[in-house]
Design an enzyme around this catalytic site. Structure first.
Site, PDB file in Angstrom:
ATOM      1  N   HIS A 253      -0.753 -17.961  -9.502  1.00  0.00           N
ATOM      2  CA  HIS A 253      -1.072 -17.055  -8.391  1.00  0.00           C
ATOM      3  C   HIS A 253      -1.514 -17.799  -7.138  1.00  0.00           C
ATOM      4  O   HIS A 253      -1.116 -17.443  -6.028  1.00  0.00           O
ATOM      5  CB  HIS A 253      -2.183 -16.100  -8.843  1.00  0.00           C
TER       6      HIS A 253
ATOM      7  N   SER B 175      -2.015 -12.683  -1.846  1.00  0.00           N
ATOM      8  CA  SER B 175      -2.655 -11.748  -2.766  1.00  0.00           C
ATOM      9  C   SER B 175      -2.895 -10.411  -2.064  1.00  0.00           C
ATOM     10  O   SER B 175      -1.935  -9.762  -1.657  1.00  0.00           O
ATOM     11  CB  SER B 175      -3.955 -12.366  -3.302  1.00  0.00           C
TER      12      SER B 175
ATOM     13  N   ASP C 106       2.570 -16.129 -12.753  1.00  0.00           N
ATOM     14  CA  ASP C 106       1.383 -15.504 -12.173  1.00  0.00           C
ATOM     15  C   ASP C 106       0.768 -14.555 -13.206  1.00  0.00           C
ATOM     16  O   ASP C 106       1.378 -13.568 -13.596  1.00  0.00           O
ATOM     17  CB  ASP C 106       1.772 -14.732 -10.910  1.00  0.00           C
TER      18      ASP C 106
END
Length: 470
Positions: free
Chosen positions: A404, A278, A369
């Protein structure tokens, strides 16, 4: 003999179910088999009983009756005092045995032939807090998983049913001999994990996302697989400098962190990789392209982007209404952030200079995602690297129906969880995306590819006698 007479008493008791459950659990925890008259009670075999979280477990239930319908139920009590559970319906074979590695679940939190389904399909138990996330905080203590077997196919009220067999097994992030060192050198805060032995070890700088804190479990697991790993705190953690210092134009905090790791006496100098998820994805790319003295051996970037979502320590889309207007909401009311930087051609956020990448780069992303446009970013990065002539350094892995939060293998799938936006001191629900089975497959497969990528680019050439011990 006393166990025989205890069993005779239980079979004749009016409170049969409760007493039998207590008795069975005590007997099983003592490692004894139970003889119901002419028949040996069911027995769970789990191997290994103590192992790393990325190891598969072989589970077998013996001494059932042929073609018996049974329910397997697993549960964990998290450090946040939330119960997590999974269950599956099986039918024993002609010998009265269920082999989870080979037999198919006919229903439950997963179906089909899934050796580790009782772990990766775990969900919050009914009646508990919702939108929570199962994450290991104290990695020196293993997860304790309780696995129980029940007669028949049941789907709820497990605490009210009699247990046929029970076993407890432990899941570790730290292999025996792994060393955990708390780091506070200059401004740098983190935890360094060292594999057993004298070293020197190839190293990984491990960085997580915008939620901040000090997340240790991936670094501990990497050290258990032979790599020194520094879990770096760089956001929302005690004693970490304020964001305007951490994310200054020179990225000096991250340069100091690299120096702390690279100069440690047990680290193989200049054999360091970056792993980032991330926001950590973006930071890893920035370190490799913007700090002149840093040359990582390789980069592994998970679920992130070349778009830089901060400036002077502040999330741009939080303070700028042009970006907050792009936030969408799911049917459950969870925030969807993936549209914030799209389209890339119109977005004014700064971005990483991809043409400067000189290290082998592996990008891992989920095609579902919903938090960030990671798949679109991976395509854009490939295009930019091809134009720059450095695309030979790039390995891109796309996983369909994957969200994600791509974690180490067998971690439960979290589609929606709570997330604190520290800059505005607000907790919201975030839609991360993904479907449980494909997402779990992606976690298992990507971990194998991560270890193989690190092995290819970091391992030193040791003499055969030493190499065989690594």
């Amino acid at each position: 003999m006393k166990y025989f007479w205890m069993l005779r008493f239980i079979k004749g008791s009016s409170s049969n179910s409760l007493l039998k459950t207590i008795f069975v659990r005590r007997m099983l925890s003592s490692g004894r088999a139970i003889n119901y008259g002419q028949r040996v009670a069911p027995l769970i075999k789990a191997e290994p009983l103590r192992g790393l979280v990325d190891e598969s477990i072989k589970i077998e239930i013996a001494h059932l009756t042929p073609n018996q319908q049974v329910t397997l139920h697993s549960q964990i009590l998290s450090e946040d005092d939330d119960w997590w559970m999974a269950y599956a319906h099986y039918v024993s074979d002609s010998e009265g045995t269920v082999r989870v590695s080979h037999d198919k679940s006919m229903g439950g939190t997963y179906t089909g032939q899934e050796p580790m389904g009782l772990i990766w399909s775990m969900k919050l138990a009914p009646g508990g807090r919702q939108a929570m996330r199962l994450r290991k905080k104290d990695i020196t203590i293993p997860f304790s998983v309780t696995l129980s077997v029940y007669d028949g196919w049941i789907s709820n009220n497990f605490d009210k049913e009699a247990v046929l067999a029970l076993v407890v097994f432990e899941r570790f992030y730290m292999a025996p001999g792994t060393v955990r060192l708390q780091i506070k050198e200059g401004r740098v805060i983190g935890t360094l994990f060292l594999p057993p032995g004298p070293g020197p070890f190839p190293a990984v700088l491990d960085m997580w996302g915008g939620g901040g804190g000090l997340v240790e479990y991936r670094a501990a697991l990497l050290a258990s697989r032979g790599y020194a790993a520094l879990a770096l705190a760089y956001k929302e953690y005690k004693d970490v400098p304020p964001p305007e210092e951490v994310f200054d134009s020179k990225l000096s905090y991250f340069e100091e962190a690299f120096d702390v790791l690279n100069n440690h006496p047990k680290i193989a100098k200049d054999r360091t990789a970056f792993v980032g998820l991330s926001l950590g994805f973006t930071v890893a790319l920035l370190m490799a392209t913007e700090i002149p003295n840093i040359h990582p051996k390789c980069l592994i970037c998970i679920s992130g982007s070349h778009i830089i979502p901060f400036q002077e320590g502040t999330e741009l889309f939080v303070k700028d209404n042009d970006y907050t207007d792009k936030i969408k909401f799911s049917e459950e009311g969870a925030m969807i952030w993936r549209n914030i930087p799209l389209p890339f051609t119109d977005n004014l956020m700064p971005r990483v200079q991809i043409d400067k990448i000189q290290s082998p780069l592996m990008i891992i992303c989920g095609e579902d995602d919903q938090n960030w446009p990671t798949a679109e970013s991976a395509v854009e990065i490939k295009k930019l690297m091809k134009t720059a002539g450095n695309d030979h350094l790039l390995t891109t892995i796309f996983y369909p129906q994957t969200g994600h939060l791509i974690e180490p293998p067998y971690s439960p799938h979290f589609r929606i969880t709570k997330f604190k936006i520290h800059s505005i001191n607000k907790t919201v629900n975030i839609l991360w995306g993904g479907t449980t089975k494909p997402h779990s497959d992606a976690q298992e497969d990507s971990w194998k590819k991560i270890l193989a990528f690190l092995d290819k680019h970091l391992r030193l050439e040791y003499p055969p006698a030493i190499q065989s011990k690594l």
